[in-house]
Design a protein around this motif. Structure first.
Motif, PDB file in Angstrom:
ATOM      1  N   UNK A   1      -9.118   0.993  -2.428  1.00 35.24           N
ATOM      2  CA  UNK A   1      -9.524   1.821  -1.288  1.00 35.24           C
ATOM      3  C   UNK A   1     -10.995   1.576  -0.957  1.00 35.24           C
ATOM      4  N   UNK A   2     -11.838   1.519  -1.990  1.00 35.47           N
ATOM      5  CA  UNK A   2     -13.264   1.276  -1.779  1.00 35.47           C
ATOM      6  C   UNK A   2     -13.500  -0.116  -1.206  1.00 35.47           C
ATOM      7  N   UNK A   3     -12.773  -1.105  -1.730  1.00 32.39           N
ATOM      8  CA  UNK A   3     -12.919  -2.472  -1.221  1.00 32.39           C
ATOM      9  C   UNK A   3     -12.469  -2.554   0.232  1.00 32.39           C
ATOM     10  N   UNK A   4     -11.400  -1.838   0.568  1.00 29.36           N
ATOM     11  CA  UNK A   4     -10.925  -1.809   1.954  1.00 29.36           C
ATOM     12  C   UNK A   4     -12.004  -1.271   2.881  1.00 29.36           C
ATOM     13  N   UNK A   5     -12.641  -0.177   2.467  1.00 28.05           N
ATOM     14  CA  UNK A   5     -13.706   0.418   3.275  1.00 28.05           C
ATOM     15  C   UNK A   5     -14.873  -0.548   3.427  1.00 28.05           C
TER      16      UNK A   5
ATOM     17  N   UNK B   1      -3.483  -5.340   1.537  1.00 26.51           N
ATOM     18  CA  UNK B   1      -2.323  -4.624   2.067  1.00 26.51           C
ATOM     19  C   UNK B   1      -2.740  -3.330   2.753  1.00 26.51           C
ATOM     20  N   UNK B   2      -3.704  -2.637   2.159  1.00 27.81           N
ATOM     21  CA  UNK B   2      -4.198  -1.400   2.769  1.00 27.81           C
ATOM     22  C   UNK B   2      -4.856  -1.652   4.116  1.00 27.81           C
TER      23      UNK B   2
ATOM     24  N   UNK C   1       0.834  -1.210   0.000  1.00 23.71           N
ATOM     25  CA  UNK C   1       0.000   0.000   0.000  1.00 23.71           C
ATOM     26  C   UNK C   1       0.868   1.258   0.000  1.00 23.71           C
ATOM     27  N   UNK C   2       1.971   1.233   0.735  1.00 27.10           N
ATOM     28  CA  UNK C   2       2.893   2.371   0.742  1.00 27.10           C
ATOM     29  C   UNK C   2       3.457   2.606  -0.659  1.00 27.10           C
TER      30      UNK C   2
END
Length: 281
Positions: A70-74, A105-106, A37-38
């Protein structure tokens, strides 16, 4: 990394995998100290519109992959997944695999890729053994219904809270595209992820016995890929054709991880065809 499999289940892994003393010698000059993610953040900041994945006639930029991840992480956080939980995915060489991998990873999740040639016995053993909380699976591929497979296995997997169908819909299962759209634009506070924590849980083939779970941290896997990059002389921006399954160690490392580590592009092939490969090259 000598971490018992029992410690790779649930949130225990997130605590127990914190930089054991025998690993400190690798922190100076060997390990980046970054997660995928970094690296994705840095690449997007440098050029969000740069191509990253090619699948058939479609091209996906760094920014598109990062935005979907990002959306999937949320969405996964909203479903109760926490850092250290295991998520499994069984998909062909589809771009969705890259989104799942980056989202893990996020989120500080441990990802468990499962090769699509496996059937009930192998998949059930792996999902049960690693205690997967979420399972991303292709609806169907090459005439085989993986959704049916998931239905058969689900009653005997008490840890499995969610099944997500990729490129399909079925009652009682989540839809990959709908899951992403439901959380697009939703604020997601990323957890602080230790690069020495476990990020990958990948099973051996079991040729000589029961398959065994091999664990990699963010640091150790990145280092392994970097050694290949240096040996092969790969430069940023170059395109790598990937016919090997992205759920196998070769396809996973060089297809899904390499673009973020080396700034390359991956050309995904669903299945090997020499004539098609020559055209792509």
């Amino acid at each position: 990394m000598e971490i018992p499999l029992a410690a790779a289940r649930g949130n225990e892994a997130y605590v127990m995998a914190k930089s054991p003393s025998h690993l400190t010698r690798y922190t100076d000059g060997f390990w980046r100290g970054q997660t995928l993610a970094d690296m994705a953040d840095a690449l997007v900041a440098a050029d969000a519109d740069a191509p990253m994945f090619h699948a058939g006639e479609s091209m996906f930029t760094r920014g598109q992959i990062a935005e979907d991840a990002q959306a999937l992480s949320a969405a996964m956080a909203g479903l109760g997944l926490k850092p250290g939980d295991v998520i499994s995915f069984l998909t062909p060489n589809w771009v969705e695999a890259a989104v799942i991998n980056l989202a893990a990873a996020m989120s500080g999740l441990i990802v468990n890729p499962i090769v699509h040639i496996y059937r009930d016995a192998e998949v059930a053993m792996m999902l049960s053994d690693c205690g997967a909380k979420m399972f991303f699976i292709a609806d169907s591929f090459r005439g085989y219904s993986y959704a049916d497979l998931a239905e058969r296995l689900r009653p005997n997997l008490p840890d499995l809270a969610h099944i997500v169908l990729v490129r399909g819909e079925r009652a009682g299962m989540l839809c990959f595209d709908a899951l992403i759209e439901s959380a697009r634009g939703t604020a997601f506070a990323r957890p602080t992820v230790d690069p020495s924590s476990v990020k990958l849980l990948l099973y051996t083939s079991g040729t000589t016995g029961r398959p065994k779970a091999v664990l990699h941290s963010h640091n150790s896997l990145t280092r392994a890929v970097e050694c290949c990059v240096n040996h092969w002389g790969i430069d940023p921006g170059e395109a790598i054709i990937m016919p090997s399954p992205v759920t196998h160690v070769s396809g996973y490392s060089n297809g899904l991880e390499l673009p973020f580590i080396a700034g390359t592009q991956t050309v995904l092939m669903e299945s090997w065809n020499a004539d098609v490969a020559l055209e792509l090259i």
